[in-house]
Design an enzyme around this catalytic site. Structure first.
Site, PDB file in Angstrom:
ATOM      1  N   SER A 102       0.844  -1.189   0.000  1.00 53.48           N
ATOM      2  CA  SER A 102       0.000   0.000   0.000  1.00 53.48           C
ATOM      3  C   SER A 102       0.891   1.256   0.000  1.00 53.48           C
ATOM      4  CB  SER A 102      -0.957  -0.039   1.191  1.00 53.48           C
ATOM      5  OG  SER A 102      -1.951   0.947   1.092  1.00 53.48           O
ATOM      6  N   ASP A 232      -8.870  -5.493  -5.549  1.00 49.49           N
ATOM      7  CA  ASP A 232      -8.413  -4.439  -4.634  1.00 49.49           C
ATOM      8  C   ASP A 232      -9.389  -3.259  -4.693  1.00 49.49           C
ATOM      9  OD1 ASP A 232      -7.091  -2.284  -3.369  1.00 49.49           O
ATOM     10  OD2 ASP A 232      -5.128  -3.107  -3.885  1.00 49.49           O
ATOM     11  N   HIS A 260      -6.871  -5.926  -0.989  1.00 49.90           N
ATOM     12  CA  HIS A 260      -5.777  -4.992  -0.698  1.00 49.90           C
ATOM     13  C   HIS A 260      -4.971  -5.512   0.482  1.00 49.90           C
ATOM     14  CE1 HIS A 260      -3.939  -0.964  -0.850  1.00 49.90           C
ATOM     15  NE2 HIS A 260      -3.909  -1.023   0.478  1.00 49.90           N
TER      16      HIS A 260
END
Length: 297
Positions: A102, A232, A260
């Protein structure tokens, strides 16, 4: 394996290492608002058992690292990038393979741009381009945007905070796979109970960027592996594709139905790919750049 507090430039950072220090080093960089616990211990052990010296650490305002009053961070996003260098320095590591998830993937990109001599390779998971080039990328899913706009939590109530973060973890996992709420709740509870001040993690939402790199992603010269899920909700797959297109020679590993983050169902696939990528001669998936699909979990 043991937690180790390091101090540099007046900042305390909590780190933890796994494996033989003489093995090739892998630095794990988590996303904003998340402590090192989100690099789960068993995942770290899998990498270490594959012959890697693994280090995870708490960002400022997470876990046991230096904290600031909620709403008043005394640092910038650029400082979080520099903290990765401080962790390497404290462990006596000239350069490491850097794995970021991320926003941690964005920090890893910036680290490679600003401190290229400290990065041996990059693995960017569920991430997006840290340096924009004017091209538009798709926004988060409607469900994510709705959650972000409507979620409310009493940060003084630990149980309310835990339930909020479990709901957030459920959302990030996407809608294509079963969600293990029990495991997520246990992890979030440990995170909340371990933190100096869990509410301070919200400081990551209001951080100024600080200095920006002058170079573009096309100047990243280290071997790069991009790993991205097809489900995601924060950064749709196109974000991972764009990263792989903009970094010369990068490979893209697509995780079918993954959301994610680094989900337990994908650990074996991700670990195998990271070990292959950091072995020094290309990916376990292919010896040439391109896109590769993971098997269904």
């Amino acid at each position: 394996m043991a937690e180790c507090m390091i101090e540099a430039a007046g900042v305390e950072l909590c780190t933890e290492s796994f494996g033989d220090p003489s093995d090739p080093p892998v630095l794990l960089v988590m996303g904003t608002g998340a402590s090192m616990l989100w690099w789960e211990e068993d995942f770290c052990r899998m990498l270490a058992e594959g012959g890697r010296s693994v280090i995870r650490y708490d960002h400022r305002d997470t876990g046991r690292s230096t904290g600031y009053p909620p709403g008043r961070p005394g640092y910038t996003g650029a400082d979080l990038v520099d903290d990765a260098v401080r962790v390497l320095d404290a462990h006596g590591i000239p350069a490491a393979h850097v794995v970021g998830v991320s926003a941690g993937g964005a920090f890893a990109q910036l680290l490679a741009l600003e401190h290229p001599g400290r990065v041996r390779s990059l693995v960017l998971i569920s991430s997006s381009c840290a340096v924009p080039d004017g091209r538009e990328l798709p926004p988060p899913s409607e469900a994510f945007m709705r959650f972000a706009a409507t979620a409310q939590v009493d940060w003084s109530d630990p149980e309310a905070v835990i339930e909020h973060h479990v709901a957030y973890a459920r959302l990030l996992a996407g809608d294509q796979r079963p969600f293990d709420g029990t495991a997520a709740r246990e992890l979030v509870r440990r995170d909340v109970e371990r933190a100096r001040d869990f509410a301070a993690a919200r400081n990551h939402d209001v951080l100024p960027e600080g200095r920006l790199p002058r170079a573009s992603l096309s100047s990243i010269a280290v071997p790069t592996l991009v790993i991205h899920g097809t489900a995601d909700p924060l950064f749709p797959l196109r974000h991972g594709e764009a990263l792989a297109e903009r970094i010369p020679g990068a490979e893209l590993l697509v995780l079918a139905d993954a959301g994610h983050g680094v989900e337990r169902a994908d650990w074996a696939t991700v670990v195998r790919a990271v070990l292959g990528h950091t072995a020094g001669s290309g990916s376990a998936w292919s010896r040439r750049p391109g896109r590769h699909e993971s098997p269904d979990p």
